[in-house]
Design an enzyme around this catalytic site. Sequence first.
Site, PDB file in Angstrom:
ATOM      1  N   ARG A  14      -6.884   2.529  14.304  1.00  0.00           N
ATOM      2  CA  ARG A  14      -7.937   1.569  14.395  1.00  0.00           C
ATOM      3  C   ARG A  14      -7.994   0.949  15.914  1.00  0.00           C
ATOM      4  O   ARG A  14      -8.764   0.267  15.662  1.00  0.00           O
ATOM      5  CB  ARG A  14      -7.619   1.052  13.431  1.00  0.00           C
ATOM      6  CG  ARG A  14      -8.904   0.082  12.742  1.00  0.00           C
ATOM      7  CD  ARG A  14      -8.775  -0.776  11.386  1.00  0.00           C
ATOM      8  NE  ARG A  14      -9.331  -0.240  10.220  1.00  0.00           N
ATOM      9  CZ  ARG A  14     -10.707  -0.032   9.359  1.00  0.00           C
ATOM     10  NH1 ARG A  14     -11.251  -1.126  10.799  1.00  0.00           N
ATOM     11  NH2 ARG A  14     -11.363   0.701   9.003  1.00  0.00           N
TER      12      ARG A  14
ATOM     13  N   GLU B 295       0.913  -1.255  -0.178  1.00  0.00           N
ATOM     14  CA  GLU B 295       0.128  -0.295  -0.009  1.00  0.00           C
ATOM     15  C   GLU B 295       0.938   1.074   0.103  1.00  0.00           C
ATOM     16  O   GLU B 295       0.891   2.442  -0.679  1.00  0.00           O
ATOM     17  CB  GLU B 295      -0.932   0.378   1.229  1.00  0.00           C
ATOM     18  CG  GLU B 295      -1.665   1.503   1.767  1.00  0.00           C
ATOM     19  CD  GLU B 295      -3.221   0.928   2.473  1.00  0.00           C
ATOM     20  OE1 GLU B 295      -3.212   0.301   3.022  1.00  0.00           O
ATOM     21  OE2 GLU B 295      -3.274   2.033   2.358  1.00  0.00           O
TER      22      GLU B 295
ATOM     23  N   GLU C 274     -10.833  -7.756   5.454  1.00  0.00           N
ATOM     24  CA  GLU C 274     -10.045  -8.175   7.315  1.00  0.00           C
ATOM     25  C   GLU C 274     -10.176  -8.412   8.168  1.00  0.00           C
ATOM     26  O   GLU C 274      -9.886  -9.062   8.782  1.00  0.00           O
ATOM     27  CB  GLU C 274      -9.286  -6.685   7.221  1.00  0.00           C
ATOM     28  CG  GLU C 274      -8.953  -5.531   6.348  1.00  0.00           C
ATOM     29  CD  GLU C 274      -8.703  -4.283   6.377  1.00  0.00           C
ATOM     30  OE1 GLU C 274      -7.424  -3.902   6.475  1.00  0.00           O
ATOM     31  OE2 GLU C 274      -9.821  -3.372   6.517  1.00  0.00           O
TER      32      GLU C 274
END
Length: 1297
Positions: free
Chosen positions: A851, A773, A1229
């Site tokens: 997160r 990413e 995920e």
Amino acid sequence: SHLGLTGTKLGCAEGGCGACTVMLSKYQPHLSKVHHSVNGCLAPLCSLHHCAVTTVEGIGSVAGKLHPVQERIAKSHGSQCGFCTPGIVMSLYALLRNNPTPRMADIEEAFQGNLCRCTGYRPILEGYKTFTKERSCCGGKGMENGCCMTNRVETKGYTDEMLPAPLYNPADFLPLDPTQEIIFPPELMSLCKGQSSQQLRFRGERVLWLQPASLDQLLELKTQYPNAKMVVGNTEVGIEMKFKNLLYPVILAPGYIPELNTIQHTDEGIVFGASCSLTLLGDVLKAAVGKLPLYQTEVFNAVLEQLRWFAGLQIRNVAAIGGNIMTASPISDLNPVFMAAGCKLTLMSKGGERVVVMDEKFFPGYRKTILTPEEVLLCVLIPYTKKGQHFAAYKQSPRREDDISIVTSGMSVTFAEGSTVVKHLALSYGGMAATTVMAKNTASRLLGKQWGEELLQDACSSLAEEMTLHPSAPGGMVTYRRTLTLSLFYKFYLTVQQKLGAYIEGVRDDYISATEIYHQTSPSSVQIFQAVPDGQKEEDVVGRPMMHLSALKQATGEAVYCDDIPLYENELYLCLITSTKAHATIQSIDTAEAESMPGVVTCVFAKDIPGSNMTGPIVYDETVLADDTVTCVGHIIGAVVADTQAHAQRAAKAVRITYQELQPVIITIQDAITHQSFFQPVRTIQRGDLDQGFTQADHILEGEMHMGGQEHFYLETNVTVAVPKGEDGEMELFVSTQSATKTQSLVAKALGVPASRVVIRVKRMGGGFGGKESRSTTLSTVVAVAAQKLKRPVRCMLDRDEDMLVTGGRHPFYGRYKVGFMKSGKVVALEVTYYSNAGNSMDLSLSIMERALFHMENSYSIANIRGRGYVCKTHLPSNTAFRGFGGPQGMLIAESWMSDVALSLGLPAEQVRRLNMYIQGERTPYSQILDHITLDRCWDQCLEISSFTQRRAGIETYNRDHRWTKRGLSVVPTKFGISFTAAFLNQAGALAHIYTDGSVLLTHGGTEMGQGLNTKMVQVASRTLGIPSSKIHITETSTNTVPNTSPTAASASSDLNGAAVHNACEILLHRLEPYKTKNPKGCWEDWVSTCQSYTVLFLIGWTPDLGYDFETNTGRPFNYFSYGVACSEVEIDCLTGSHKNIHTSIVIDVGNSLNPALDIGQVEGGFMQGVGLYTLEELKYSPEGYLFTRGPGMYKIPAFGDIPTDLTVSLLRDAPNDKAIFSSKAIGEPPLFLAASVFFAIKDAIIAARKESGLSGPFRLDSPATPERIRNACEDRFTKLCPPAEPGTFTPWAVVV
Ligand SMILES: Cc1cc2nc3c(=O)[nH]c(=O)nc-3n(C[C@H](O)[C@H](O)[C@H](O)COP(=O)(O)OP(=O)(O)OC[C@H]3O[C@@H](n4cnc5c(N)ncnc54)[C@H](O)[C@@H]3O)c2cc1C
Ligand code: FES
Ligand code: FES
């Protein structure tokens, strides 16, 4: 690559992943025709003289005819990114060439040397089961055991209603017809017969390869070149040359010398020529065991047991018995057996022959033997055991399959006739010193003693004294290794006691499990999903288990990955120069030697960057190439560009850099806390009144936990090909990246050109998992800078060790918690602090910490809560996104305090979890209201399909009856928020071209990394346009078709790109409406052929109203939540710490699945990646920040044998989601965390083991739950004899970062 045969992949170059598997066929006069699988990466070209090599292209193709092995892996959904697929295909193909109707166990053995990071292995095994005797397909006609297509329903006890049509239909598979295989090339037989006296000589750039044809020639050459290296399988020498930078200018290949390949049965035992392969060794010993009386074959059985877990089949097919002995590795698996058995070795030189017994004198030092330089090992005699002798061998490694040993051992005892008095004892150990060693003192102390409890006690205290290790010993795990020497002896003790049953009291029933040899049970599985509604049109593929659109090409090797792009005429290769220091200033860089080496064109350093040297995905806080300071081992300093990969790599090693080391060197989270080294801001989420919560609580408990990081281990490493276009600063880059736009902007920034001049093209990736990413952009930028400097195409595909060194991985986390709870188990207050090890730059670490905090309560409603997150700045390579993005760390720590609460109250953990679980309408700590919650449904169904209550009862009985193995059970929920937490990223684009022939070219902003995004997008377009999916094609992702895209991440790509594709197609349909009205009887082709000017469209699809403000605790971070629950059962071996995954049931809410086959693939693949994270994968760093684990040899991801023996995956029915395309839900995920059920099942089993030693209550178990941690936690009489050294009194070999 010169032949264009790019199907065979390179995943590691060290024989550890199997991506390079090919079939080697040769004619050996004594064995006739031999076909076997080998690792292409370790097979020297010179060794292939007179051999035939079959690659994946040689057995079938999509364009021509598929081979059933290729077809079945694709159709059974066993290929996701596909990078491992050709290797897996070839492993099975080689097996079927030798045995067209194998048993399942043969297939499992064939795959011991293959890894897959995407699928979770289940679909591969399931698909290939159709080749076996057990499950070959009857085509629906029914066989002896019923039909394979319906058996699943009957055997698992599910109703037909619950199980819709299977994910594929085995009746569609092509039959295997062995008569259609390519024949063994006849010329090879005649050539081999004629070659007998010919000596071969190949001269390369740096090496002379000599292949003598006779023993005399070999001995002559060994006299002439005493320092020449002998090479048989090259599985040791190949590694030394590639990774240890060793060069052997003269190589002698004795593979074809008859005397080194003969096998003789003598009165004493069996004599094996030193070049006999380990596969042959196994075959011969197996045959002997079948024929000879049991008492004679104890050593043979021990060798066979070691071979069962020795490397993978590809390695055993080529590696020689002599190679294993002569490598003299301290962790050799055969040498301890040979030593304890007193094997005799025949050594030979031109001067004559001598026979020596293999004992501790044979290895005078680390990787040394007593052979003189002129001598060779001719053969090995493996003796029969005698009456009264008992023999066993043990190997303990982090992973059972294809792994190097931690401790390995051979043990032999002989009793005086008719007694239990020890007459002779030999105990040898590997992994306890620089060589294989014998426990001589212990052995002599026990001579003359009776085999009984007193002897056991003596043996253990003596072994604890004799088998010591310095606390800083290389390899670490010192306490564990010492304990193992005792534990393995104890197993031997019990095994012998059992055999002596006639003379002494036998082994207690509950102790017998300690003597059992591990047996693999072939896995079985069930997948449950909702069929499409009655009446859905056949051509509407949404909701159907459609095969991944590239799967067949992946299985034939025709799928093109970045490095498969043919070489450009004037292309160059780049190799990185990286720092060897964690924190230092660069004093000097000397490239003189490197630049004088063959093929070198230039070196590239920071000064060569025409634009900006600063880079980073969010903040520009790192360099493309180090300027004057390095901040981690692996920091990219520069690069060498040369004509070939080998030249570039060799020259990069010759660049001399001097450093001035700087202080402090911060490696671990604890170091960062000491130095208060944190990135800002420190994030907090808080709700309720914490003080009041703690006051109200009946109990307060505090604890802490560390969770290790994880390497992505995508099978395809990072790769970029940069092609300057020659005008206006234009450049085209072919990149394996999840983030085309980010790559474009950072490359343009470094080149100093507008983004419009840089085009990034991504066809597919061989896996990404978050690792491509942001961290992929640095390599692309360096390659682009080199290409710009030289005005020539430049390519670089990182070697596995480079990739692991420079690209970072999942953040290690450390959590401290204080939890207040009631007597019932209801949690009323929680204060938790997270620390993550971010490495040397910010990268995405803040979002990852956010997160983690968003998931700090996992699925539990807690009225008073505060979470705080510190992002630690350390001198490690920057850590980055990895599937779950902080969620798996945040939630594991949550489950740790949840398990502590249950343990401290003595309540069943599942009861406490259920009590605290969210219900509809409750608020999260960040004030998001939970609607459409399906947690309770997932939970109840999971308990039901796992037969939780019966399972728990069964475990209790099992644990009562077994002292040295224990079973554990756990059920764990997950709630995963879907959206990028950075609100602006929640958008996507799509571009649809409808051509006048009716075909559609679709492009969208997401990238295909195996997850099946392109397949899903075609399904969406097909339904929206109302045309068959076969008319729709996706060729690639590129920045000049769909610009300014978000990375393919956060599980949101199907939601976002799906919406964009749907929008685009709907508007096109709208524009076609007048043509349809005009010609209502016409077809698609008629309408589009008249509507040429409206066929291109670009639209953005995005998720509105998202965003969260940490300051005010307001906003809505997530579009919706995905829910799931998993129940797992495990069995641990309390003496070794090994565990096996017995059962897992998963129920997960994916809304209305767009494609159940792909979604179940994501669930199983994500789950197995989680199993790796929580139980197996361990990155090891030295205290100076040097990464030891740089390849599959030392870093173990789950293998085929690690999947639960019994696995059920159920997609929750009737749970449409109104917030995403066609009522689906994200899937990438969320399932990963469900593997925490395995971690807590292990903890449950440890609790049972600790009870036996009178221990109860909470205890700390860090993640991953490796054999070392499990063994150390199962405290008993043996662990007491090996106490750990006092921390702070020594420097450990490796530190917990
Ligand atoms: C992926 C992988 C997994 C592995 N797993 C294991 C494992 O589980 N357990 C384990 O013990 N090992 C393991 N190994 C190590 C290795 O495979 C074995 O040691 C193997 O037996 C070496 O045999 P070879 O023929 O390939 O040796 P080569 O690499 O060809 O040679 C090794 C050494 O032996 C010498 N040699 C070979 N033949 C003779 C001879 N006749 N006389 C004198 N010297 C000779 C060579 O000069 C060289 O120094 C593994 C290696 C790899 C790459
Ligand atoms: S590339 Fe050969 S085994 Fe990995
Ligand atoms: S499909 Fe096996 S590694 Fe990706």
